[in-house]
Enzyme design. Structure first.
Site, mmCIF file in Angstrom:
data_model
loop_
_atom_site.group_PDB
_atom_site.id
_atom_site.type_symbol
_atom_site.label_atom_id
_atom_site.label_comp_id
_atom_site.label_asym_id
_atom_site.label_seq_id
_atom_site.Cartn_x
_atom_site.Cartn_y
_atom_site.Cartn_z
ATOM 1 N N CYS A 111 0.834 -1.216 0.000
ATOM 2 C CA CYS A 111 0.000 0.000 0.000
ATOM 3 C C CYS A 111 0.865 1.262 0.000
ATOM 4 C CB CYS A 111 -0.986 -0.027 1.158
ATOM 5 S SG CYS A 111 -2.304 1.205 0.943
ATOM 6 N N HIS A 214 -3.805 -5.136 0.629
ATOM 7 C CA HIS A 214 -3.360 -5.422 1.996
ATOM 8 C C HIS A 214 -3.369 -6.928 2.291
ATOM 9 C CE1 HIS A 214 -2.825 -1.447 3.854
ATOM 10 N NE2 HIS A 214 -3.680 -1.057 2.926
ATOM 11 N N GLU A 216 -1.668 -8.563 4.326
ATOM 12 C CA GLU A 216 -1.512 -8.880 5.761
ATOM 13 C C GLU A 216 -2.868 -9.089 6.439
ATOM 14 O OE1 GLU A 216 -1.304 -5.951 4.472
ATOM 15 O OE2 GLU A 216 -2.211 -4.472 5.809
#
Ligand code: MN
Length: 242
Positions: A111, A214, A216
Site C-alpha cells: 500500500c 493489503h 496482511e
C-alpha cells in the site's frame, strides 16, 4: 546468528490515531511471524541517521501501509484531499529502503509501501484517484471490511506476482486513495485493477516487489496470499547466507 531471518518494519507516531505512541498494525507483525520471519520494529523519531544503525541487524525489509507520502518528496504540493502525512517517517523509511537496496537486501512493499518505493526511486503518485483518475473504481473501501476481496486484479504473465499468486482469477481488498502514477525507472508494472490502476510492481535488480492491496489482512482468511510474505522470508534467508 538467529535461526529465523529478521524482517524490519517501521513504527511511527500517528497522533491522528493515538497520541503519544509509536504504532504498527498487528496484522503485519503476525503475517511475518507466520511466514517464518522475526519482525523487528524500527522507530521513526526524527533522526534518519539511525537507519544505518538498524540496517546491519536486518535480513529483509517490509514497507507497510500508512499515511500519504509527503507530496514534496516527488516535487508536488498537496491537493486538498491530502491532509495527513509525516515527513519525518517518510525520511526514515526512505533511508531504510535506500540502505536495504544498496546492500542487496530484499524489500516488500504494501500500500503506502508501493507508493514510497516508487517515490524513492524517482516515480510519481496520483495524490487522489477520485480527483485525478477519470473512471476510477472504488479503491477506498471502509476499514471495517479490511478482510474482504472487493476488486479484481490482473497479473502480468511470467511475473513474480503471477508466480506467487497465479492460477485462479485474483481479487483483492483495497484501502487506498493514492496510487503509482509514473513508475520509477527500473520498475515493471505486474498487476493492475480493471480500471488500469497500478496494483503491483517488481524490480528484480533492486530485489524488491510491492502490491497496492493489503495481504496482511488476508493471510488467515485467504491462504493464497501467504506466499507474498513467505517469499520475503525466503529471500531474506538467501540474503543472510543460509
Ligand atoms: Mn485497489
Amino acid at each position: 546468528m538467529p535461526v529465523r531471518p529478521v524482517i524490519g518494519m517501521i513504527t511511527a507516531p500517528n497522533p491522528k490515531l493515538l497520541h503519544g505512541r509509536h504504532l504498527i498494525n498487528t496484522s503485519y507483525v503476525r503475517a511475518v511471524i507466520a511466514a517464518g520471519g522475526t519482525p523487528l520494529l524500527i522507530p521513526s523519531d526524527g533522526d534518519d541517521g539511525l537507519a544505518a544503525e538498524y540496517l546491519p541487524l536486518l535480513h529483509g525489509l517490509l514497507v507497510p501501509g500508512g499515511e500519504d507520502v509527503t507530496p514534496a518528496l516527488y516535487g508536488e504540493d498537496p491537493l486538498r484531499q491530502v491532509t495527513f502525512m509525516n515527513e519525518e517517517k517518510d525520511r526514515m523509511e526512505l533511508a531504510l529502503i535506500r540502505g536495504a537496496v544498496e546492500r542487496g537486501m530484499p524489500v516488500f512493499g504494501i500500500c503506502r509501501g508501493i507508493q514510497l518505493l516508487n517515490v524513492c526511486f524517482g516515480g510519481t503518485l496520483y495524490q487522489d484517484l477520485p480527483a485525478q483518475y477519470p473512471g476510477v473504481l472504488g479503491h477506498a473501501q471502509d476499514m471495517a471490511i479490511r478482510g474482504q476481496l472487493t476488486h479484481r486484479v490482473t497479473l502480468e504473465p511470467d511475473s513474480l506476482l503471477e508466480k506467487l499468486l497465479g492460477g485462479e482469477p485474483l481479487s483483492v481488498n483495497s484501502y487506498h486513495h493514492q496510487a503509482v502514477r509514473t513508475p520509477a525507472p527500473g520498475f515493471t508494472v505486474t498487476a493492475r485493477a480493471a480500471d488500469g490502476v497500478i496494483e503491483g510492481v517488481e524490480d528484480p535488480e533492486r530485489n524488491l516487489y510491492a502490491v497496492q492491496w493489503h495481504p496482511e489482512d488476508l493471510v488467515e482468511s485467504h491462504p493464497r496470499f501467504r506466499s507474498l510474505f513467505r517469499h520475503l522470508v525466503e529471500r531474506a534467508e538467501q540474503y543472510a547466507g543460509r
